[in-house]
Design an enzyme around this catalytic site. Structure first.
Site, mmCIF file in Angstrom:
data_model
loop_
_atom_site.group_PDB
_atom_site.id
_atom_site.type_symbol
_atom_site.label_atom_id
_atom_site.label_comp_id
_atom_site.label_asym_id
_atom_site.label_seq_id
_atom_site.Cartn_x
_atom_site.Cartn_y
_atom_site.Cartn_z
ATOM 1 N N ALA A 40 0.837 -1.206 0.000
ATOM 2 C CA ALA A 40 0.000 0.000 0.000
ATOM 3 C C ALA A 40 0.871 1.256 0.000
ATOM 4 O O ALA A 40 0.604 2.223 -0.715
ATOM 5 C CB ALA A 40 -0.918 -0.009 1.205
ATOM 6 N N GLU A 41 1.961 1.200 0.790
ATOM 7 C CA GLU A 41 2.856 2.370 0.827
ATOM 8 C C GLU A 41 3.530 2.580 -0.529
ATOM 9 O O GLU A 41 3.689 3.700 -0.999
ATOM 10 C CB GLU A 41 3.924 2.170 1.917
ATOM 11 N N TYR A 42 3.892 1.449 -1.143
ATOM 12 C CA TYR A 42 4.525 1.522 -2.472
ATOM 13 C C TYR A 42 3.550 2.157 -3.469
ATOM 14 O O TYR A 42 3.902 3.083 -4.205
ATOM 15 C CB TYR A 42 4.903 0.110 -2.929
ATOM 16 N N SER A 88 24.253 -21.728 -26.861
ATOM 17 C CA SER A 88 23.374 -22.642 -26.151
ATOM 18 C C SER A 88 24.244 -23.488 -25.207
ATOM 19 O O SER A 88 25.426 -23.206 -25.055
ATOM 20 C CB SER A 88 22.683 -23.426 -27.246
ATOM 21 N N LEU A 89 23.694 -24.510 -24.579
ATOM 22 C CA LEU A 89 24.481 -25.366 -23.680
ATOM 23 C C LEU A 89 24.408 -26.811 -24.140
ATOM 24 O O LEU A 89 23.375 -27.242 -24.645
ATOM 25 C CB LEU A 89 23.912 -25.294 -22.262
ATOM 26 N N GLU A 125 24.032 -23.529 -10.926
ATOM 27 C CA GLU A 125 22.840 -22.668 -10.906
ATOM 28 C C GLU A 125 21.642 -23.497 -11.353
ATOM 29 O O GLU A 125 21.803 -24.427 -12.129
ATOM 30 C CB GLU A 125 23.005 -21.514 -11.908
ATOM 31 N N LYS A 127 18.620 -24.372 -13.696
ATOM 32 C CA LYS A 127 18.297 -24.030 -15.078
ATOM 33 C C LYS A 127 16.809 -23.730 -15.123
ATOM 34 O O LYS A 127 15.977 -24.621 -14.997
ATOM 35 C CB LYS A 127 18.652 -25.188 -16.011
ATOM 36 N N ASP A 129 13.247 -22.680 -16.641
ATOM 37 C CA ASP A 129 12.622 -23.017 -17.912
ATOM 38 C C ASP A 129 11.792 -21.833 -18.391
ATOM 39 O O ASP A 129 10.643 -21.669 -18.039
ATOM 40 C CB ASP A 129 11.739 -24.252 -17.716
ATOM 41 N N ARG A 148 16.654 -14.200 -27.635
ATOM 42 C CA ARG A 148 17.856 -14.861 -28.114
ATOM 43 C C ARG A 148 17.812 -15.058 -29.631
ATOM 44 O O ARG A 148 18.816 -14.943 -30.305
ATOM 45 C CB ARG A 148 17.993 -16.205 -27.400
ATOM 46 N N GLU A 189 17.026 -15.212 -18.022
ATOM 47 C CA GLU A 189 15.845 -15.966 -18.434
ATOM 48 C C GLU A 189 14.602 -15.246 -17.926
ATOM 49 O O GLU A 189 14.536 -14.899 -16.745
ATOM 50 C CB GLU A 189 15.959 -17.361 -17.797
ATOM 51 N N TYR A 241 21.922 -14.524 -15.296
ATOM 52 C CA TYR A 241 22.959 -15.503 -14.978
ATOM 53 C C TYR A 241 24.284 -15.265 -15.690
ATOM 54 O O TYR A 241 25.215 -16.036 -15.531
ATOM 55 C CB TYR A 241 22.468 -16.919 -15.275
ATOM 56 N N LYS A 305 28.832 -24.639 -14.181
ATOM 57 C CA LYS A 305 29.772 -23.764 -14.895
ATOM 58 C C LYS A 305 31.109 -23.747 -14.175
ATOM 59 O O LYS A 305 31.138 -23.726 -12.937
ATOM 60 C CB LYS A 305 29.246 -22.318 -14.927
ATOM 61 N N LYS A 329 20.465 -32.132 -17.030
ATOM 62 C CA LYS A 329 18.999 -32.083 -17.044
ATOM 63 C C LYS A 329 18.383 -32.977 -15.965
ATOM 64 O O LYS A 329 18.938 -34.028 -15.637
ATOM 65 C CB LYS A 329 18.478 -32.564 -18.409
ATOM 66 N N CYS A 423 -10.469 -45.287 -40.517
ATOM 67 C CA CYS A 423 -10.311 -43.939 -39.949
ATOM 68 C C CYS A 423 -11.575 -43.613 -39.153
ATOM 69 O O CYS A 423 -12.687 -43.761 -39.673
ATOM 70 C CB CYS A 423 -10.111 -42.932 -41.080
ATOM 71 N N CYS A 426 -13.570 -40.585 -41.241
ATOM 72 C CA CYS A 426 -14.203 -40.746 -42.556
ATOM 73 C C CYS A 426 -14.436 -42.211 -42.923
ATOM 74 O O CYS A 426 -14.906 -42.495 -44.024
ATOM 75 C CB CYS A 426 -13.387 -40.039 -43.626
ATOM 76 N N CYS A 441 -4.751 -42.582 -42.437
ATOM 77 C CA CYS A 441 -5.951 -42.487 -43.245
ATOM 78 C C CYS A 441 -5.479 -41.936 -44.595
ATOM 79 O O CYS A 441 -4.918 -40.848 -44.654
ATOM 80 C CB CYS A 441 -6.937 -41.513 -42.598
ATOM 81 N N CYS A 446 -10.335 -36.414 -46.159
ATOM 82 C CA CYS A 446 -10.862 -36.736 -44.825
ATOM 83 C C CYS A 446 -11.026 -35.430 -44.043
ATOM 84 O O CYS A 446 -10.088 -34.637 -43.948
ATOM 85 C CB CYS A 446 -9.898 -37.674 -44.095
HETATM 86 S S1 IVH Z 1 24.218 -20.211 -19.347
HETATM 87 C C1 IVH Z 1 27.107 -19.694 -22.754
HETATM 88 N N1 IVH Z 1 22.775 -20.387 -17.151
HETATM 89 O O1 IVH Z 1 19.342 -22.535 -20.960
HETATM 90 C C2 IVH Z 1 26.179 -19.865 -21.609
HETATM 91 N N2 IVH Z 1 21.671 -20.749 -19.223
HETATM 92 O O2 IVH Z 1 20.871 -23.867 -23.572
HETATM 93 C C3 IVH Z 1 24.802 -20.228 -22.008
HETATM 94 N N3 IVH Z 1 19.266 -21.172 -19.022
HETATM 95 O O3 IVH Z 1 17.826 -20.864 -23.132
HETATM 96 C C4 IVH Z 1 23.731 -20.102 -21.032
HETATM 97 N N4 IVH Z 1 19.145 -21.055 -16.832
HETATM 98 O O4 IVH Z 1 18.600 -19.144 -21.294
HETATM 99 C C5 IVH Z 1 22.775 -20.473 -18.489
HETATM 100 N N5 IVH Z 1 21.625 -20.496 -15.141
HETATM 101 C C6 IVH Z 1 21.624 -20.571 -16.467
HETATM 102 C C7 IVH Z 1 20.444 -20.842 -17.186
HETATM 103 C C8 IVH Z 1 20.512 -20.926 -18.571
HETATM 104 C C9 IVH Z 1 18.455 -21.240 -17.955
HETATM 105 C C10 IVH Z 1 18.826 -21.354 -20.416
HETATM 106 C C11 IVH Z 1 19.322 -20.321 -21.373
HETATM 107 C C12 IVH Z 1 19.156 -20.999 -22.707
HETATM 108 C C13 IVH Z 1 19.442 -22.416 -22.360
HETATM 109 C C14 IVH Z 1 20.863 -22.762 -22.786
#
Ligand code: IVH
Length: 693
Positions: A40-42, A88-89, A125, A127, A129, A148, A189, A241, A305, A329, A423, A426, A441, A446
């Site tokens: 509320a104050e905010y 990407s990773l 860290e 990951k 989604d 990206r 992200e 990140y 990392k 993963k 099918c 149809c 089918c 169809c």
């Molecule tokens: S590092 C070169 N750190 O994962 C470093 N990626 O395949 C590349 N993601 O869509 C990314 N959490 O946005 C990194 N703590 C994290 C992450 C992260 C999510 C996502 C990233 C990208 C995918 C990488």
């Protein structure tokens, strides 16, 4: 005392104080999760600033805390370049693969530097989604941000990002904090937490709007809205990140980087940890896996990392991903539930897919009520029967699937499932292609196949006809308005009839008709993809568009051999393309689309052949730095209108680099390669005279 604009000095000072407070409390709330004042104050502080700005509009600037409500809609997103590219990773799905990752890195190090690397420390860290984005700050102020995209070029979604309250508009500069850098590209992200996701879907259910399948789709869909006001209303969050490029500042380690970003005001995950070796990193992964169900957001793994930035730099990147990091993963989420029925779905290519109708169950925060059983072979292998208790799993955003039957829970009197011989839509006898497990089918007329074809034609990656989703396609087909894609473009003659349909109304119809008009000039690549040729996905459609330049040229292809000269095309794909254009039904369908006014835009790179008369045809430009009289998008549009092409990076093929204020490394690269550089004045002259020498 008053300043130049006649605004009392005291008022400006007060407004700045208010803005300062609001930025600070925003930081306490979103970055630290530790608010000092009540909501509320905010709100009260916010209202005061809004009122002041309403009275004295010269107080407003784009980074004012009041400007998060969403700017005016745009027609399309501009391009957003990533320099260096956003990689990407690599993924690992078990401990062995993680250990192999470390070994690979050590091997690479040994071969490259002829010495050993030992005692590697790590940072782990979560990951998240969501959707990867980059944010640019100059002198501590938020300037722009983008998705990206393909890693080098994404979409400029600055106005949408500005609405996300966790994104600091100004960075913190205070005593114990290291000084804010003059240029900072920070990466992270954007995601939706589970509570926000459920709330959003509840609201959409009430409004009879289609639901989002998972928080990731919801985040991506919300961020890519052309109207920032819609984005502003969505519960998006951000977690950063890493960095792209930074000036007058450097970091020794990933952990120092995360700590500093947090101190500057960015939300950073609370779950990251420093680990002395890989064993500890794997333990931290196990810990995250255990708390996965307790955290209020979706994690799909851990990112491991190497901590030392020096080591990161020595190891560098493969073409795709860093050698110093890996995504470990999580296994897909699984739950138990009961199969209430097994139904058959008919897909776009006629494939009959058995689908289990399940007693609704939450799998990883998302309600699942159907799961694919893939095909008859799979059903037999798993012996799934109506009444069975089964294990279902969701892997990322993939359609949920039945993993296994719990035999001990099978009720008495169940019967093995057998996919119908005809099918279900149809009644045409289904066929099974040799060597394939799917039955299809074979009837191109169809109704289910036709409907799916229209839905695919209109879908996001294809012609992208806004508002024309599954429900509306069904409705239009049920009411006899469309029997094939070309019929969509005849709808404009039926406006009055459409308005009378259930849940339609004038606005919706007009929006649909406008979207259809727009789709007529959709790119050739999307048009090719939209046709639904078997085995032709988005990427191949792009390659074909680039190679052939028109649908007519592609349609004239005589034999599969000539297509196979294209790197991406194998024998099966080539045959499928040839068959499509040789089949009178599909050929005529394409003709009717062209007759109905569809006129796909040829790829821009072919400006020399497609639009050879245009003044800048065949010329490639790269824009760098800030232009004083035009935005990047306006400059790009002006060049393209004259037939020029705008590229994101400088190469030998670049014809001109347009350099505005503070040009970056692109200008240096142009100088090195001897590419002519145009100043803003030169550029204005080119546009005015519409010619280039
Ligand atoms: S590092 C070169 N750190 O994962 C470093 N990626 O395949 C590349 N993601 O869509 C990314 N959490 O946005 C990194 N703590 C994290 C992450 C992260 C999510 C996502 C990233 C990208 C995918 C990488």
């Amino acid at each position: 005392m008053s300043n130049r604009k006649g605004l009392p000095f005291k008022i400006r000072e007060h407004a700045e104080k208010l803005a300062e407070y609001l930025h600070h409390h925003n930081y306490r709330y979103y970055a630290l999760d530790d608010p000092e004042i009540s909501d509320a104050e905010y709100d009260c502080l916010m209202r005061e600033l809004q009122e002041l700005e309403a009275k004295y509009p010269s107080l407003i600037n784009s980074n004012s805390p009041t400007q998060r409500v969403g700017a005016a809609p745009v027609d399309a997103f501009g391009v957003f370049e990533h320099d260096p590219p956003m990689r990407s990773l690599e993924n690992a799905v078990n401990e062995g693969e993680v250990r192999e990752f470390q070994e690979r890195a050590r091997r690479y190090f040994r071969q490259t530097y002829d010495r050993e690397v030992d005692g590697i420390r790590y940072v782990v860290e979560p990951k998240l989604d969501g959707l990867a984005i980059e944010l640019i700050y100059r002198e501590g102020r938020f300037e722009s941000g983008g998705t990206r995209g393909d890693g080098t070029i994404g979409e400029d979604i600055t106005q949408n990002l500005r609405t996300i309250k966790g994104i600091p508009l100004r960075l913190i500069r205070s005593g114990d904090v290291s000084p804010v850098s003059s240029y900072l590209a920070v990466r992270g992200e954007v995601y939706m937490d589970l509570e926000g996701f459920e709330r959003l879907n509840r609201d959409r259910l009430e409004a009879e709007e289609p639901l989002f399948a998972n928080p990731r789709n919801a985040a991506a869909g919300s961020l890519r809205q052309l109207d920032p006001r819609i984005t502003a209303a969505r519960p998006l969050k951000i977690c950063v990140y890493g960095i792209g490029r930074i000036e007058d500042h450097s970091f020794e380690s990933q952990s120092q980087l995360l700590e500093t970003l947090h101190k500057w005001g960015f939300p950073v995950s609370r779950e990251w940890r420093k680990c002395a070796d890989l064993d500890e990193a794997i333990e931290q992964y196990q810990h995250l896996l255990r708390v996965r169900e307790e955290v209020p957001f979706e994690m799909d793994g851990a990112v491991i990392k190497m901590d030392s930035i020096e080591l990161q730099e020595e190891l560098g990147f493969t073409s795709r991903a860093p050698r110093w990091a890996i995504a470990y993963k999580f296994p897909p989420k699984q739950e138990h539930t009961v199969v209430e029925d097994i139904v058959v779905q008919v897909g776009r290519t006629g494939v009959l897919t058995p689908v289990a109708v399940l007693k609704p169950v939450r799998v990883g925060g998302v309600e699942v009520s159907r799961a694919t059983l893939h095909n008859q072979d799979e059903v037999e292998k798993k012996d799934v029967r109506v009444g069975d208790t089964v294990v279902v799993q969701r892997a990322g955003d993939v359609i949920p699937e039945v993993v296994a039957v719990i035999q001990g829970k099978r009720p008495a009197k169940t019967a093995p499932y057998k996919i119908p011989e005809n099918c279900p839509v149809c009644e045409t006898p289904a066929v099974r292609d040799s060597g394939e497990s799917a039955v299809r089918c074979p009837n191109p007329a169809c109704p289910a196949v036709v409907r799916e074809g229209i839905r695919h034609f209109a879908s996001r990656g294809a012609m992208d006809i806004e508002g024309l989703g599954e429900k509306l396609v069904n409705q239009l087909a049920d009411e006899g308005f469309v029997k094939e894609p070309a019929d969509l473009f005849k709808l404009k003659g039926k406006r009055e009839e459409l308005i009378k349909l259930d849940r339609m109304g004038e606005k919706k119809v007009d929006n649909l008709l406008a979207a259809l008009e727009q789709a007529k000039s959709q790119s050739l690549a999307r048009f090719i993809f939209a046709l639904g040729i078997r085995h032709v996905g988005v990427h191949l459609a792009e390659v074909l568009a680039e190679k052939f330049g028109s649908i007519e040229a592609l349609g004239e292809i005589e034999d599969a051999d000539s297509l196979m000269e294209i790197h991406e095309v194998g024998p099966q794909v080539a045959q499928s393309i040839v068959d499509f254009f040789h089949h009178s039904g599909s050929r005529e369908m394409v003709d009717r689309l062209l007759k109905a006014g569809v006129n796909p835009a040829p790829p821009q790179r072919n400006a020399t052949s497609g639009d050879a008369g245009a003044p800048l045809a065949g010329k490639t430009f790269v824009l760098t730095g800030t232009l004083s009289s035009r935005s990047r998008n306006e400059a790009k549009a002006a060049l393209e209108a004259l037939g020029g092409r705008v590229s994101g990076s400088v190469s030998k093929k670049t014809d001109f680099v347009v350099a505005g204020e503070n040009p970056g490394s692109k200008r240096e690269k142009a100088e090195k390669l001897g590419v002519p550089i145009l100043s803003e004045d030169d550029f204005d002259r080119v546009l005015a005279e519409k010619q280039i020498s």
